[in-house]
Design an enzyme around this catalytic site. Structure first.
Site, PDB file in Angstrom:
ATOM      1  N   CYS A  11       0.808  -1.223   0.000  1.00 58.69           N
ATOM      2  CA  CYS A  11       0.000   0.000   0.000  1.00 58.69           C
ATOM      3  C   CYS A  11       0.839   1.271   0.000  1.00 58.69           C
ATOM      4  O   CYS A  11       0.326   2.349  -0.282  1.00 58.69           O
ATOM      5  CB  CYS A  11      -0.951  -0.003   1.193  1.00 58.69           C
ATOM      6  SG  CYS A  11      -2.031  -1.448   1.261  1.00 58.69           S
ATOM      7  N   HIS A  65      -2.998   7.079   2.143  1.00 60.23           N
ATOM      8  CA  HIS A  65      -3.503   5.807   1.643  1.00 60.23           C
ATOM      9  C   HIS A  65      -4.908   5.604   2.189  1.00 60.23           C
ATOM     10  O   HIS A  65      -5.166   5.774   3.389  1.00 60.23           O
ATOM     11  CB  HIS A  65      -2.572   4.682   2.099  1.00 60.23           C
ATOM     12  CG  HIS A  65      -3.176   3.321   1.993  1.00 60.23           C
ATOM     13  ND1 HIS A  65      -3.801   2.870   0.852  1.00 60.23           N
ATOM     14  CD2 HIS A  65      -3.267   2.306   2.899  1.00 60.23           C
ATOM     15  CE1 HIS A  65      -4.238   1.631   1.056  1.00 60.23           C
ATOM     16  NE2 HIS A  65      -3.935   1.272   2.284  1.00 60.23           N
ATOM     17  N   ASN A  76     -10.508   0.271  -0.315  1.00 60.04           N
ATOM     18  CA  ASN A  76      -9.056   0.292  -0.176  1.00 60.04           C
ATOM     19  C   ASN A  76      -8.433  -0.385  -1.396  1.00 60.04           C
ATOM     20  O   ASN A  76      -8.534  -1.594  -1.554  1.00 60.04           O
ATOM     21  CB  ASN A  76      -8.675  -0.439   1.121  1.00 60.04           C
ATOM     22  CG  ASN A  76      -7.178  -0.507   1.354  1.00 60.04           C
ATOM     23  OD1 ASN A  76      -6.373  -0.331   0.455  1.00 60.04           O
ATOM     24  ND2 ASN A  76      -6.797  -0.793   2.588  1.00 60.04           N
TER      25      ASN A  76
END
Length: 333
Positions: free
Chosen positions: A130, A259, A290
């Site tokens: 990520c 993020h 996500n």
């Protein structure tokens, strides 16, 4: 007396690295919390309360990593006004290139995307999960600043739905698919700040992708509460250091684009850092979910597209994920 002459390799001139353009791709299929709960032992209200997510995007069979990456990258190149033959390096960040929907060697994705775009430069894969996009941005900025490259293309692309266990209450409702890209090149003034990056090796098992019996391919597992505690306690200090390295205060930037892991994390970190109310905080996670390495460019492009950010604005970008690895920087649009 004999004198030995040593040949010195010329040091490339230093240049300013800037963000020239961005682009994104969101899969066509929108998946609601109600649909997720058909296979997950949960309810839509619990998912919303736990994550802030209402919907997410799942890619169809034709929306492969390569296709999504090529589309987002093409938009970024067009936005920057840069032709493919002007790109020297392609950096592709992903953690889901495990052979689910895309066939062929996993390490060839960057090369495949470059070839599809008509780019003859080098293609590299970035594996920082990520945090991959911000790591890619830092590497691209370093290449441009050192003179190793004139223009770099950074792509974050994920099909997280390929590595999800639909019955896992820690991950099934969180993750999503999509792609985002950025073009980094030379400018007359600094446009990408110093990177702050690192890894907490004590938490390397907090997020894993491994083969498991009973599953067709690798499966993502996450210790959700562990990751949440780390993010809300450690990430604010990372953001403060990112700002300090650029000589900025929280009120000096126009946007905070972390993020998009979880809305609760985003809001807790923004509050802890002390961003004023007029600083835009990216909340793309609410309807996108996500998307790991793709989440920051997707969120950044949405803010620009809807007019929340304009040319010249400053944005703090910070990614974090498996490892636990983190990377942050400040960019000027």
């Amino acid at each position: 007396m004999n004198t030995t002459h040593v040949a010195h390799t010329p040091v490339p001139d230093r240049h300013h690295a800037v963000l020239l353009g961005i682009g994104s791709y969101r899969p066509r299929r929108i998946v609601t919390n109600e649909e997720i709960c058909r296979t997950l032992d949960s309810n839509p209200e619990w998912i919303l309360r736990r994550s802030g997510i209402r919907t997410r995007c799942f890619a169809g069979p034709d929306e492969t990593l390569e296709e999504m990456g090529v589309t987002a990258a093409g938009k970024a190149l067009a936005d920057a006004g840069v032709a493919p033959d002007q790109v020297d390096q392609v950096l592709v960040a992903t953690m889901s290139d495990v052979g689910g929907a895309d066939t062929g060697a996993a390490d060839a994705l960057a090369a495949r995307i470059a070839r599809r775009l008509g780019i003859a430069g080098q293609g590299w894969q970035v594996g920082a999960a990520c945090a991959g996009f911000t790591v890619g941005m830092a590497l691209a900025a370093a290449s441009v600043a050192s003179g190793q490259a004139r223009t770099c293309l950074v792509v974050g692309v994920e099909r997280m739905s390929d590595i999800l266990d639909p019955r896992d209450r820690s991950t099934a409702f969180l993750f999503s698919d999509g792609a985002g890209a950025a073009v980094v090149g030379r400018g007359t003034e600094p446009g990408i700040g110093s990177v702050v990056w690192g890894t907490d090796p004590t938490l390397r098992e907090a997020i894993t992708v491994r083969e498991e019996p009973g599953h067709a391919g690798p499966v993502l597992r996450m210790q959700g509460s562990t990751v949440f505690r780390w993010a809300v306690t450690q990430l604010p200090d990372v953001v403060r250091e990112v700002l300090a390295r650029s000589g900025l205060e929280p009120g000096d930037v126009q946007a905070f684009v972390p993020h998009q892991a979880n809305l609760r994390i985003t809001e807790a970190v923004a509050q802890s850092v002390g961003f004023p109310s007029d600083v835009v905080v990216a909340r793309d996670v609410v309807d996108q979910g996500n998307t790991s390495a793709a989440s920051i460019p997707l969120a950044l492009d949405r803010l620009r597209t809807f007019g929340a950010l304009r040319e010249g604005d400053l944005a703090v970008l910070v990614g974090f994920g498996s490892g636990l690895t983190y990377a942050g920087t400040v960019v000027r649009l």
